[in-house]
Design an enzyme around this catalytic site. Structure first.
Site, short mmCIF file in Angstrom:
data_model
loop_
_atom_site.label_atom_id
_atom_site.label_comp_id
_atom_site.label_asym_id
_atom_site.label_seq_id
_atom_site.Cartn_x
_atom_site.Cartn_y
_atom_site.Cartn_z
N GLN A 100 0.84 -1.19 0.00
CA GLN A 100 0.00 0.00 0.00
C GLN A 100 0.88 1.25 0.00
O GLN A 100 1.68 1.45 0.90
CB GLN A 100 -0.91 0.01 1.23
CG GLN A 100 -1.88 1.18 1.27
CD GLN A 100 -2.67 1.19 2.55
OE1 GLN A 100 -2.15 1.54 3.60
NE2 GLN A 100 -3.94 0.80 2.47
N ALA A 164 -7.95 7.09 1.58
CA ALA A 164 -8.99 7.11 2.62
C ALA A 164 -8.40 7.66 3.92
O ALA A 164 -7.24 8.05 3.99
CB ALA A 164 -9.54 5.69 2.83
N HIS A 165 -9.27 7.72 4.95
CA HIS A 165 -8.86 7.96 6.34
C HIS A 165 -8.15 9.30 6.56
O HIS A 165 -7.31 9.42 7.43
CB HIS A 165 -7.99 6.80 6.84
CG HIS A 165 -8.63 5.47 6.72
ND1 HIS A 165 -7.94 4.29 6.83
CD2 HIS A 165 -9.93 5.11 6.47
CE1 HIS A 165 -8.77 3.27 6.66
NE2 HIS A 165 -9.98 3.74 6.44
N TYR A 167 -5.82 10.66 5.09
CA TYR A 167 -4.44 10.80 4.64
C TYR A 167 -4.47 11.76 3.45
O TYR A 167 -5.53 12.22 3.02
CB TYR A 167 -3.86 9.44 4.30
CG TYR A 167 -3.88 8.48 5.48
CD1 TYR A 167 -3.51 8.92 6.75
CD2 TYR A 167 -4.30 7.16 5.35
CE1 TYR A 167 -3.55 8.07 7.85
CE2 TYR A 167 -4.34 6.31 6.45
CZ TYR A 167 -3.97 6.76 7.69
OH TYR A 167 -4.02 5.93 8.77
N ARG A 215 -7.74 1.95 -1.84
CA ARG A 215 -8.56 2.00 -0.62
C ARG A 215 -9.27 3.33 -0.55
O ARG A 215 -8.66 4.40 -0.68
CB ARG A 215 -7.71 1.79 0.63
CG ARG A 215 -8.49 2.04 1.92
CD ARG A 215 -7.96 1.29 3.12
NE ARG A 215 -8.47 -0.08 3.14
CZ ARG A 215 -8.57 -0.81 4.27
NH1 ARG A 215 -8.19 -0.32 5.43
NH2 ARG A 215 -9.03 -2.04 4.22
N ARG A 293 -15.00 -5.61 10.29
CA ARG A 293 -15.45 -6.61 11.28
C ARG A 293 -15.98 -7.87 10.60
O ARG A 293 -16.99 -8.45 11.00
CB ARG A 293 -16.51 -6.01 12.21
CG ARG A 293 -15.97 -4.97 13.16
CD ARG A 293 -15.76 -5.48 14.58
NE ARG A 293 -16.99 -5.81 15.23
CZ ARG A 293 -17.19 -6.91 15.95
NH1 ARG A 293 -16.22 -7.81 16.10
NH2 ARG A 293 -18.33 -7.12 16.55
N GLY A 315 -8.55 -9.03 8.46
CA GLY A 315 -7.26 -8.65 9.04
C GLY A 315 -7.08 -9.12 10.45
O GLY A 315 -6.23 -9.97 10.73
N CYS A 339 -11.00 -13.49 16.56
CA CYS A 339 -10.91 -12.10 17.01
C CYS A 339 -12.23 -11.72 17.67
O CYS A 339 -13.30 -12.09 17.19
CB CYS A 339 -10.66 -11.19 15.82
SG CYS A 339 -10.93 -9.44 16.13
N CYS A 342 -11.69 -6.60 20.57
CA CYS A 342 -11.38 -5.90 21.83
C CYS A 342 -10.52 -4.67 21.60
O CYS A 342 -10.52 -3.74 22.41
CB CYS A 342 -10.69 -6.85 22.80
SG CYS A 342 -9.00 -7.28 22.31
#
Length: 643
Positions: A100, A164-165, A167, A215, A293, A315, A339, A342
């Site tokens: 990435q 994304a996010h 950045y 992404r 999720r 992931g 997972c 948490c």
């Protein structure tokens, strides 16, 4: 089994064995100079060996002045050799390797030496970060192209462009961040300009047969003037024309509460972003990856089967269990270590730069230690009695059994799982309860003897004649002594969460930590009006940052009143007397629930017995000191690994 999830797929010249992707999760496993380490190679190799279709190497900086330490970089030719070692390891393990490409904008501020670029002037405390200049824009675009050329030389099978996010590319695209007045700002056409230039630079420097992923956020959350999904769809169509093949559909940004969607905790529903990915896939006609999720093979299978996405990101599922794919494909779903969302190791551990060198996982203490923590059979098998069948005790038992020792569990209660099961009784946390129950079943399936409703006594020690004892008897809620407390019905939080008691009327929960808030959640969800009394300046101090956002949002939605800086001093007929902001007040209530923490259960008799009989012993988990579950499980693993 799971034929759709494990069906091959071909994108340009790249063929993947299945539809499961190990995503570009930040690990902080690169060294100070941003070079590939053996630790990072081992981490990716383990997931490739575990059957993952595609490993994407995380957030690789494309621009040296803005490359933070301990994040991967591909910004100079000198990095190519290290990346070759990584791609070779993934390939030899049977996997495919992606990388990435990333320019992190304000996220690089984790390293004070890294230069921060922002789309528009951004206030930052008393300082304003100036907007990136046009010359700097050209420099960054050029850096993407050069980085892409290095990725080809390093042996990567595909490249992902991170847009994304918030950045830098996303910050240009989104009207929530981009307030420029030049040709890179204003209209959506202008705001698309910089990310499209980056895409073209990448595409122009890679072979025709090499796939380009991107992404994106499905839309902007919690951000005024942010992107809507219709704009994202329009941008993706333009990106397709520029050479993007695959859309990796995420959500979230790092400066608003929407950060909960980047590494969504257990409070966020499984597959919460799938419908967005499905719509984008349908309206763009592009190969699409669903994210968010997706942590069971059943969910991944259904997403592919129902044509909602072509691939799925799994992931944290593969952080918890690097053999996730192999186990799922062969139908060994009960053997999967799941997972539970948490966030204690993957996100909180990532952010805790003081106490954690790199990410870890509550369910997998070997994360980041794949080679050094490889379990070896013992040459001197020992019989080990384990007092307590909570998560720490079970982890110790599993590792001991795998190494050839003879573990025997003595559990004072009637089931395994301890406080992990209790925690799983809170609304929305059923995955934790399920994980504990499944782990208990795994322990018994391994043939490890478990004695329920039994304390270890001198007679048992004499009968078993152990070589070692591990004490993992946990902790119990602290009882609160207040003047007049007998005037109201009083319960402890664990009784409420387990459903053993049902407080009536208005309930005052004393203690605003994780357990107190989850108890308040359980009560309010079933109809009780609830007030939480916390003596600290803020509730949820023991929660990780993302879980805290989610839990506090839930408290607000349920109408739970939280009173902070409140010291409880007495109980009267009307309610609880508190000292609050320099004066005494009465908080009216009908019932009281105490959630002020836990103390280790008394292990003095067992310790004394071991000492008298000269039997080596170890204290682990809450029996040693009440802390988070991640500490308890890690201690169980480490003690058993070195015995």
């Amino acid at each position: 089994m799971f034929n759709h999830l494990f069906q091959p797929i071909k994108i340009r010249d790249m063929e993947l064995l299945n539809r499961v992707i190990m995503p570009e999760m930040g690990t902080r496993m690169a060294n100070e100079k941003s070079e590939i380490t053996q630790r990072l190679i081992d981490y990716h190799e383990a997931r490739a060996k575990g059957g993952c279709g595609l490993n994407i190497v995380e957030v690789a900086s494309v621009h040296s002045p803005s490359a933070p330490a301990h994040f991967v970089s591909i910004s100079e030719d000198s990095f190519i050799a290290g990346h070759k070692k990584l791609t070779s390891a993934i390939h030899e393990a049977g996997g495919k390797a992606g990388i990435q490409l990333w320019q992190g904008s304000i996220a690089v501020g984790m390293d004070p030496k890294a230069k921060i670029f922002v789309a528009s002037d951004m206030p930052f405390g008393k300082y304003t970060i100036p907007a990136i200049t046009k010359n700097e824009i050209k420099e960054i675009v050029d850096s993407y192209g050069k980085a892409a050329r290095r990725c080809v030389e390093a042996g990567y099978d595909c490249i992902e462009f991170h847009c994304a996010h918030n950045y830098l590319p996303h910050s240009f695209l989104s009207g929530g961040f981009n307030r420029r007045q030049d040709e890179y700002g204003g209209s959506f056409e202008n705001r698309m300009r910089f990310p499209l230039e980056c895409i073209e630079a990448i595409r122009n420097n890679i072979p025709e047969g090499m796939p380009l992923f991107m992404r994106i956020d499905a839309h902007d959350d919690c951000l005024p003037n942010g992107l809507i999904i219709e704009e994202i769809i329009e941008f993706c169509k333009r990106a397709k024309e520029a050479g993007v093949d695959v859309l990796d559909v995420s959500r979230g940004n790092i400066i608003t509460p929407a950060s909960i969607y980047e590494v969504p905790p257990i409070d966020i529903p499984n597959g919460f972003n799938v419908e967005n990915a499905s719509r984008i896939r349908k309206e763009t006609g592009m190969v699409t990856i669903a994210v968010g999720r997706i942590n069971t093979p059943e969910l991944g299978e259904n997403i592919i089967k129902e044509n909602k996405a072509d691939m799925v990101v799994m992931g944290r599922a593969q952080l918890a269990d690097p053999e996730f794919c192999n186990k799922a494909k062969t139908g060994k779903v009960k053997d999967i270590i799941y997972c539970v969302g948490c966030n204690q190791g993957c996100y909180d551990g990532f952010c805790d730069v003081v106490n954690r060198e790199f990410i870890t996982c509550l369910r997998n203490p070997s994360l980041g230690h794949e080679k050094e923590y490889n379990l070896h059979k013992t040459d001197t098998p020992k019989k080990v009695l384990i007092a307590g069948g909570g998560m720490a005790g079970m982890e110790a038992a599993r590792v001991l059994k795998e190494r050839g020792h003879i573990p025997v569990i003595y559990e004072a209660g009637e089931s395994l799982g301890g406080q992990f099961v209790t925690a799983g009784e809170a609304p929305g946390k059923g995955e934790m309860k399920r994980a504990a129950i499944l782990y208990g079943e795994k322990i018994q399936a391994l043939g490890i003897p478990v004695h329920f409703n039994t304390f270890i006594t001198e007679d048992i020690i004499s009968k078993e004649n152990p070589d070692q004892v591990i004490i993992s008897i946990g902790a119990s809620p602290i009882n609160l002594k207040l003047e007049g407390i007998e005037k109201k019905p009083v319960y402890n939080s664990h009784e409420v969460l387990k459903g053993k008691v049902r407080p009536e009327g208005m309930v005052a929960v004393i203690g605003g930590g994780l357990v107190g808030l989850e108890t308040a959640d359980a009560l309010a969800t079933t109809g009780n009006p609830v007030k939480v009394l916390e003596m600290k300046e803020a509730a949820g101090a023991d929660l990780g940052s993302l879980r805290k956002i989610a839990v506090m949002q839930k408290m607000k939605s349920l109408g739970v009143e939280i009173i902070v800086n409140a010291t409880c001093v007495a109980v009267e007929e009307q309610g609880i007397v508190i000292e609050h902001e320099g004066k005494r007040e009465i908080v009216s209530c009908d019932s009281i629930v105490v959630a002020v923490g836990a103390k280790s259960n008394d292990n003095s008799e067992l310790v004394a017995l071991c000492e008298v009989k000269n039997i080596p012993f170890e204290l682990i988990g809450d029996a040693k000191k009440p802390r988070r579950a991640i500490n308890a499980i890690e201690e169980g693993f480490l003690v058993a690994r070195t015995l």
